[in-house]
Design a protein around this motif. Structure first.
Motif, mmCIF file in Angstrom:
data_model
loop_
_atom_site.group_PDB
_atom_site.id
_atom_site.type_symbol
_atom_site.label_atom_id
_atom_site.label_comp_id
_atom_site.label_asym_id
_atom_site.label_seq_id
_atom_site.Cartn_x
_atom_site.Cartn_y
_atom_site.Cartn_z
ATOM 1 N N GLY A 1 0.790 -1.223 0.000
ATOM 2 C CA GLY A 1 0.000 0.000 0.000
ATOM 3 C C GLY A 1 0.823 1.273 0.000
ATOM 4 O O GLY A 1 0.281 2.359 -0.225
ATOM 5 N N ILE A 2 2.122 1.192 0.251
ATOM 6 C CA ILE A 2 3.040 2.349 0.275
ATOM 7 C C ILE A 2 2.427 3.504 1.078
ATOM 8 O O ILE A 2 2.141 4.572 0.545
ATOM 9 N N TYR A 3 2.199 3.284 2.349
ATOM 10 C CA TYR A 3 1.559 4.322 3.162
ATOM 11 C C TYR A 3 2.233 4.551 4.511
ATOM 12 O O TYR A 3 2.127 5.636 5.085
ATOM 13 N N LYS A 4 2.940 3.584 5.046
ATOM 14 C CA LYS A 4 3.474 3.702 6.391
ATOM 15 C C LYS A 4 4.600 4.735 6.437
ATOM 16 O O LYS A 4 5.442 4.805 5.555
ATOM 17 N N GLY A 5 4.600 5.530 7.512
ATOM 18 C CA GLY A 5 5.655 6.523 7.691
ATOM 19 C C GLY A 5 5.173 7.923 7.388
ATOM 20 O O GLY A 5 4.227 8.139 6.622
ATOM 21 N N LYS A 6 5.828 8.896 7.976
ATOM 22 C CA LYS A 6 5.442 10.303 7.829
ATOM 23 C C LYS A 6 5.546 10.749 6.372
ATOM 24 O O LYS A 6 6.565 10.560 5.722
ATOM 25 N N ASN A 7 4.448 11.322 5.871
ATOM 26 C CA ASN A 7 4.381 11.938 4.535
ATOM 27 C C ASN A 7 4.593 10.964 3.378
ATOM 28 O O ASN A 7 4.845 11.388 2.246
#
Length: 729
Positions: free
Chosen positions: A703-709
């Motif tokens: 999903g390429i979503y974890k982590g800030k920004n």
């Protein structure tokens, strides 16, 4: 003459008013959509907490009070008012909070969970406690355990830990380890392996019998399954390596077997189910001693339901279903009081509801027509009524219906258009309907089982009012005839659209088997991004081609053995047909997609270089040889049987065809579509001496979503790419 003059004056005034209204409307919509607003939650709709239907006319919610305490609160369906607080973390001596809860059958006990550690998409381990509602006492079940569940007699809890199964008996305060051979990347008891979790969509592979005397479970021997590994960069000096079993197409699957554990004898017996490859479901019937196990062959076109007798560990065939292509697995098997059962099937060409007796004899087909049942909600025995969701009012809509067990007295219970889904009370007397359309944000309403709306719970009116100030273009739904099929389509145009101008066009699609992107539903994040691109002067289009869902089995399965071939042809043909419109700039047409859609956008750019100039592929499969057995072989069979089906449409094999602008994006921690896919594509492009752009995101999953920004950064990259190569070209 005077009459004509008067009509002209009236017409002129009317047109002026209309023009003024349109101008005023555009003027009022002066706020611009930005990536920051999309990803900081500005456009998020207000949603209901996930409710848990309770016995009677009640439901429960997990809430947090003003002091930060976690509570499980009980509500009345009839009034939507809180009846009581069942448990409050401030009253618990051993824990300060909890994150999940689940009741036993009579709701006298609750399992509370916290300290979760994610494993894969659906699986996690955590710390779990048992809470007694009457005494308000709490006791530890276990730490770093998975999927605890009460026995129906409320005396025991079964759970998994370290690939083994355990039973904790609260009446004796004992723990019995019922399997001992569990080993990481070798033997799993009671929990599914990676491919079952991902493709058959379940984690807990053990079930109590109704009389609490038996525990049926699956055992996975994955010792011979090939191993996949990924480096996780993290923040330490040296990377860590994630190693797990992943059966790629044509490779060895885990050997899965069914076992029956007897609580009294403390022995397990292996159950023989004949020849099969997969056991995607197990479920106890209303006979205390009879389990029903589902098996599939490797081609997934021969499904059997087996009756398993726990008294003597024998099995017999209950139902057999075959298909020329494949059979989808659902959770719709439902046993009635007499042990007859409800079953859904595509055997007449559309997914419908059937009623069988416990000998596997068809009693009747309950629903019928050239439309699909999309969800089965349940059966009310007193009313002899079934509740379900379908696309009877058009494949882009969803409605909630009731129908008699005999197939008569069908009734629409929800709105006719848009997306309607129901969350029914356990006794099926009430349901909370979630409705949305492309123009109306989610509305949560209470209905009775006869379809009478009793109360609106949430209507997101504030969001709709807020969006009225933004440059939002409506989705224009239509169909487009491509390769002999009327395909569903939506189009988003700039607010100041002028048909005398020419606009660049971006196609968005997913295109996977049974999927749907053209649906009459409220916006997701991508819809706001597409609108942002439209306000920059672009037309965005989505076309659901052959192979997508909710238009019958023939349409969905037409891509069988040739996955992506016809889907790609449809996107290329759609782009060419749309390019004939006077307002489309035929020299500036792009396409993008994620996962299966990334594979599609890559294929479309390479094979459709005469129409597509630009493509973005996020986390794409680039060769089906790299993807898992269950999903891939369902549509292609094995590479050994169908090599052309795998290779003829895998872009790693024709990277030399690249002529346009290509952005390739992938997360290196993707355990689903491995970054190997993109690395191989990169190598093929290098060998073909082709220039391209790439964006490799360390450690991120599919999903390429974890982590800030992370999402903000990704969509900034994508926006810049679209602006450079399409909008400002």
């Amino acid at each position: 003459m005077k009459k004509t003059l008067l009509l002209l004056i009236i017409l002129t005034i009317s047109l002026c008013k209309k023009a003024y209204a349109q101008t005023s409307n555009i003027d009022s919509q002066n706020k611009e959509i930005t990536l920051q607003k999309i990803w900081n939650g500005t456009f998020s709709s207000d949603r209901m907490n996930a409710l848990n239907s309770m016995n009677g006319d009640f439901y429960s919610l997990l809430n947090r009070d003003n002091q930060g305490n976690t509570t499980v609160d009980k509500y009345s369906y009839a009034t939507l008012e809180k009846v009581e607080t069942i448990v409050n973390s401030k009253d618990l001596s051993k824990i300060r909070y909890f994150q999940t809860y689940s009741f036993n059958n009579d709701e006298t006990k609750i399992i509370l969970g916290l300290n979760f550690k994610k494993i894969y998409r659906r699986s996690y381990k955590g710390t779990f406690y048992a809470y007694d509602v009457a005494s308000k006492k709490i006791s530890l079940i276990g730490e770093d355990i998975q999927e605890p569940i009460f026995s129906p007699d409320n005396k025991k809890v079964a759970y998994a830990k370290d690939n083994n199964l355990f039973i904790k008996d609260f009446s004796k305060n004992t723990v019995t380890q019922i399997t001992k051979d569990g080993e990481k990347n070798s033997i799993i008891n009671g929990i599914t392996d990676w491919v079952y979790e991902e493709e058959f969509a379940f984690v807990r592979a053990f079930e109590w019998s109704n009389n609490s005397k038996y525990l049926a479970f699956l055992r996975f021997d994955e010792s011979e399954v090939p191993t996949f590994s990924m480096d996780i960069v993290g923040k330490d000096l040296y990377p860590n390596q994630q190693v797990f079993k992943y059966p790629k197409a044509g490779e060895k699957n885990a050997d899965v077997t069914l076992h029956m554990y007897s609580v009294s004898s403390k022995n397990s017996k292996k159950i023989s189910l004949g020849n099969y490859e997969y056991i995607p479901r197990i479920k106890w019937s209303n006979n205390n001693n009879v389990l029903v196990a589902t098996t599939l062959n490797r081609h997934q076109n021969d499904l059997k339901l087996h009756k398993v007798n726990a008294l003597n560990n024998s099995s017999s065939l209950l139902l057999k279903e075959t298909d020329k292509a494949y059979i989808d697995i659902t959770d719709n098997l439902t046993f009635l009081a007499d042990n007859s059962f409800i079953w859904t099937s595509e055997k007449d060409g559309f997914n419908h509801i059937y009623h069988y007796d416990f000998n596997g004899k068809l009693i009747n087909q309950i629903t019928n027509g050239k439309w699909e049942v999309t969800n089965y909600y349940g059966f009310n025995d007193k009313k002899k009524t079934i509740y379900y969701q379908s696309v009877e009012n058009g494949s882009i809509n969803r409605g909630v219906y009731s129908i008699g067990l005999n197939g008569e007295n069908k009734k629409l219970l929800s709105n006719k258009k848009g997306q309607n889904s129901a969350s029914f009370s356990t006794n099926l007397n009430y349901f909370i309907n979630t409705f949305s359309s492309s123009e109306i944000p989610p509305i949560y309403s209470l209905y009775n089982a006869e379809g009478k709306m009793l109360k609106i719970i949430k209507d997101n009116a504030a969001l709709k009012e807020e969006l009225a100030d933004y440059k939002m273009s409506p989705k224009e739904f239509s169909t487009i005839n491509i390769n002999g099929n009327d395909l569903n389509m939506w189009m988003i145009k700039p607010m100041d659209f002028d048909e005398n101008k020419k606009y660049p066009m971006l196609l968005f699609q997913y295109s996977g088997p049974g999927s749907q992107q053209v649906a009459n539903r409220w916006n997701g994040a991508n819809d706001y991004w597409h609108n942002m691109l439209a306000q920059k002067g672009m037309i965005v289009v989505c076309v659901d081609g052959r192979g997508t869902g909710f238009k019958g089995a023939y349409f969905k399965k037409s891509t069988y053995l040739n996955l992506v071939k016809y889907e790609t042809e449809d996107q290329i043909a759609a782009a060419k047909k749309l390019a004939e419109r006077s307002y489309i700039d035929k020299d500036n047409i792009g396409i993008w997609g994620w996962s299966f859609g990334g594979h599609m956008s890559t294929n479309s750019l390479l094979k459709g270089s005469d129409i597509f100039t630009t493509a973005i592929a996020v986390a794409p499969v680039t060769s089906w040889r790299f993807y898992d057995t269950v999903y891939t072989e369902r549509f292609l069979r094995t590479p050994q049987e169908n090599p052309a089906g795998y290779d003829d449409n895998s872009p790693v094999n024709y990277a030399d065809k690249l002529q346009g602008n290509y952005l390739l994006v992938h997360g290196t921690g993707d355990d689903n579509v491995h970054v190997q896919n993109s690395y191989r594509m990169i190598n093929s492009l290098i060998e073909a001496n082709k220039q391209f752009d790439m964006f490799i995101v360390p450690d991120r999953t599919h999903g390429i979503y974890k982590g800030k920004n992370t999402r903000l950064n990704l969509y900034t990259k994508m926006t810049n790419f679209v602006e450079e190569h399409l909008i400002n070209n």
